[in-house]
Design an enzyme around this catalytic site. Structure first.
Site: not given
Lengths: 297, 260, 260
Positions: C32-35
């Site tokens: 998933h979005t990490q940053s």
């Protein structure tokens, strides 16, 4: 209908020997009993109107709307079985929303009508379902402006988005009518329900194909036509319900909305006046036939 | 990498086949918690309970807002919380606190609708523990305190750890200034390290016995605890919100604190 | 060609190197979005007598690259609410589409949009909290401006963790450090809203945007400004920071190679 009772009218998906689907034809009968619904495609917008028969004095006036909003720019009015109409509208909303999900923009009226036509048609194919008991009129306005994508954050290229032809005309009014068979056509003026014959006759007089009728005049004509169409079922009370969709620079800014109360009332007054005018002409020729009618009431 | 069957490894020309097991596990760099600071405190008396919390919300050295309540009425009749007889305080990660409060509020309301009587504080306390433990492996990062009156009308106070371990107590401080307030409470509420003067020498000294305190004394203790915590802890301040639960309902008192 | 049909058509490892299965992974953990990727910086907002003003610049950065310079980070909802987004721009677009679909559904009924800014904020904070609880955050910090159910000016914040708070003036990102002190000096928190005019609020926001332009390296001198009042929303998306004075820059010494 001589073939009735031959067994070919019992099931959907079964043709009669002379190539008819009786279930669909019975569905059309259901439509023919419904309150008259019309749509007018004007120069700068679309008007939808319906003769809502009051089935009970216990219903609140102005409630239980019969014209539904499907997306910002689309409205649907139908004649026939009300619950079938509701389901039809629900499907239309899903289609409009799924179009947005895929294409990030509003669904064109033509595309929506096409999808709904296919949907209705599918209900004529199977023995396990019955056809829709409605004929629906889909009205809307395809934006003439360069469309922003839903969720778009920038202004895009200054010179216009790719492939754009300067001055090209896009968008405009859209009016379609979908029948229980799944058949649909685009119309200048559409009418369905009990008073459709009278309504169609009136619509034909308007010279809609010339594209000169303005939206505000369209509203007045629509009101009048519903009143004319009601003449044949005068014993029943009815409410006039009207919505419209204008161009982006028009009164609704491309959105499907109810016709404002004052305009609606004005149109209704004009409609009644026009009818009385006709009556007077008729009185002159037919004498007192009107009075006997009133006495019967 | 796999080699093809039958081929001696040394002569094999390697080909790559998909091999899902070879993908190394990656660690999430998203951390789903934050500490919004602040402190809460609860003390009970013989016929009341007080639950209090400051109203500051912080993120690191930033003050988010000077008024974000940490103390909530649970199971009230409307959104204002009127008619509630249970109060919950949550301190730690405010978003979890909010979620926990809303869940418990729904549970207590449903209890009343289904059983036709208000939920007892004891039952609510047990239920709260279950709710917290259900998220044992992704906890609500909050220290909760629940207050009300028990079946005998005595003040009841339950304190929790983030995964639902709980006990009924006389008093409890939680949150960032808990370590500052709790020793003060030990001394002033439970009379720890207080002895009856002249009762003896050395070990023979008789400890002062803890007695339930009157409401005025407790309110003053709460105010003192917070004004002191404000001086020594940067995450505590702005306002003090006190919920006093008595037989006649829940009274909310707001007291300004230093905003520095 | 060799005698191993399963290898036909596959690139030889000795020619192309072993294939890294990481790129075509169908099993194993889902990332998933990490940053965040393309981001917007601060949003600033302040309540005034009869409404709320909100501003954000028109920049979307890709790391330190000023990637898009005409991005509209203030989004309208209905006729009386504005959402200001900082953080990931693609997540903003997702949320904007979400809001659009809600608005369309709201207008199915003829009584029109009944969701006020407060309802909208509650909804969005729950969306954000749900996504963080799935370890799949929407990487935004948002401000919602408009009115509550009593038609009082409403301003509240929600971030990617689902943390919410409200205050008379709010700012996200760098603005929390640079703009809040300015707004606090102009309109101390105890100032009654009635004594803050719309023009004062707008002027204050313009000043904040200017200071952010001076000091936030991920900011832009082109910005959007919206004012929500009873009369509706006025939104201007092509504002320019004016009357800049870079005189102060001369006085900054001691960084990098230059020390005096």
């Amino acid at each position: 209908m001589t073939s009735i009772g031959t067994g070919y009218d019992l099931s959907n998906s079964v043709f009669s020997p002379d190539g008819r689907n009786f279930q669909v034809e019975y569905a059309v009968k259901a439509v023919e009993n419904g309150g008259t619904a019309i749509g007018i495609r004007c120069k700068d917008g679309v008007v939808l109107a319906v003769e809502k028969i009051i089935t009970s004095k216990l219903l609140k006036p102005g409630s239980n709307k019969r014209i539904a909003t499907v997306d910002r720019h689309v409205g649907i009015v139908s004649a026939g079985l009300v619950p079938d109409g509701r389901h039809f509208v629900s499907r239309a909303r899903d289609e409009a929303s799924s179009w947005r999900g895929v294409y990030k923009g509003p669904i064109p009226i033509s595309a929506l009508s096409n999808r709904l036509g296919s949907y209705v048609q599918a209900y004529t194919l199977y023995s396990s379902v019955r056809p829709f008991g409605v004929t629906a009129i889909v009205g809307g306005w395809d934006s003439e402006a360069e469309l922003a994508v839903d969720g778009q954050v920038g202004s895009g290229p200054k010179s216009g988005s790719g492939g754009k032809v300067e001055g090209a005309k896009t968008g405009g009014p859209g009016l379609y009518m979908i029948e229980p068979s799944g058949l649909y056509w685009g119309y200048y003026g559409a009418a369905t329900g009990k008073g459709r014959q009278a309504a169609k006759a009136e619509l034909e007089k308007l010279d809609l194909s010339s594209g000169t009728l303005s939206l505000v005049d369209g509203v007045k004509e629509a009101a009048r036509i519903i009143y004319v169409a009601h003449e044949d079922s005068k014993d029943k009370e009815f409410e006039l319900e009207m919505t419209w969709i204008s161009s982006l620079d028009g009164p609704t800014k491309g959105r499907h909305e109810e016709v404002p109360k004052d305009l609606l009332e004005e149109a209704e007054r004009a409609a009644k006046r026009a009818l009385e005018g006709e009556d007077e002409e008729e009185d002159a020729t037919k004498g007192n036939s009107n009075e006997t009618e009133r006495m019967e009431e | 990498m796999t080699t093809l069957s039958g081929q001696p490894l040394s002569e094999a020309i390697g080909y790559s086949f998909s091999n899902a097991n070879s993908a190394p596990h990656r660690e999430h760099s998203f951390y789903p918690y934050t500490d919004n600071g602040g402190s809460t405190l609860g003390i009970t008396g013989s016929d009341f309970a007080i639950l209090a919390g400051d109203t500051r919300s912080v993120a690191g050295y930033n003050i988010n807002s000077r008024y974000v309540p940490k103390v909530f009425k649970i199971g009230g009749d409307d959104e204002t919380g009127d008619g509630a007889h249970i109060v919950l305080s949550v301190v730690g990660f405010a978003a979890d606190g909010q979620a926990l409060k809303e869940r418990l509020d729904a549970v207590v309301k449903m209890y009343k609708y289904q059983h036709g009587k208000p939920m007892s504080v004891r039952a609510c306390a047990q239920r709260l523990s279950t709710i917290l433990y259900q998220k044992r492996f992704f906890p609500y990062y909050v220290h909760a305190i629940l207050a009300g009156l028990d079946e005998e009308g005595k003040g009841a106070l339950y304190s929790y750890d983030p995964v639902g371990s709980y006990e009924r107590e006389q008093c409890r401080a939680a949150g960032s200034a808990a370590s500052l307030i709790m020793p003060f409470l030990d001394n002033q509420v439970n009379f720890k390290n207080q002895y009856i003067p002249g009762s003896g020498e050395g070990h023979a000294l008789e400890p002062k016995k803890a007695e339930p305190l009157p409401r005025e004394t407790v309110e003053q203790l709460v105010r003192d605890a917070f004004t002191s915590a404000v001086e020594r802890h940067i995450e505590v301040g702005d306002g003090l919100q006190m919920m006093v639960i008595t037989r006649s309902g829940v009274e909310e008192i707001y007291y300004p604190l230093k905003k520095d | 060609m060799n005698h191993f049909p399963e290898a036909w058509g596959r690139p030889r490892d000795d020619v192309y190197g072993a294939y890294n299965p990481l790129y075509l992974q169908t099993t194993g953990p889902k990332a998933h979005t990490q940053s965040p990727a393309v981001t917007g910086t601060s949003v600033v907002a302040v309540k005034f007598n009869g409404g709320v003003a909100i501003a954000a610049d028109n920049l979307a950065s890709y790391g330190s690259l000023a990637r898009f310079t005409d991005v509209k980070r203030l989004r309208k909802f209905g006729e009386s609410a504005i959402v200001g987004f900082s953080g990931d721009v693609s997540d903003m677009q997702y949320i904007d589409r979400l809001l659009e679909s809600i608005d369309i559904r709201e207008n199915y009924s003829t009584n029109g949009n009944t969701l006020n800014a407060k309802n909208l904020h509650t909804y969005l904070s729950k969306v954000l909290y749900k996504r963080r609880s799935e370890f799949n955050p929407l990487w935004n910090h948002i401000l919602v401006a408009g009115f509550d159910e009593d038609k009082k000016p409403f301003l509240s914040s929600a971030d990617l963790l689902g943390t919410t708070f409200s205050a008379p003036h709010l700012a996200t990102g760098f603005g929390a450090h640079l703009a809040i002190p300015i707004l606090r000096r102009l309109f101390p928190e105890e100032t009654p809203l009635e004594s803050i005019s719309k023009d004062e609020a707008v002027a204050a926001l313009r000043e904040c945007i200017k200071v952010l332009w001076y000091r936030d390296a991920r900011s832009l001198d082109k910005y959007s400004l919206a004012v929500v009042t009873e009369a509706g929303i006025e939104i201007q998306e092509d504002q320019q920071v004016e009357a800049q004075s870079w005189a102060f820059a001369e006085a900054i010494k001691g960084y990098g190679a230059q020390v005096n």
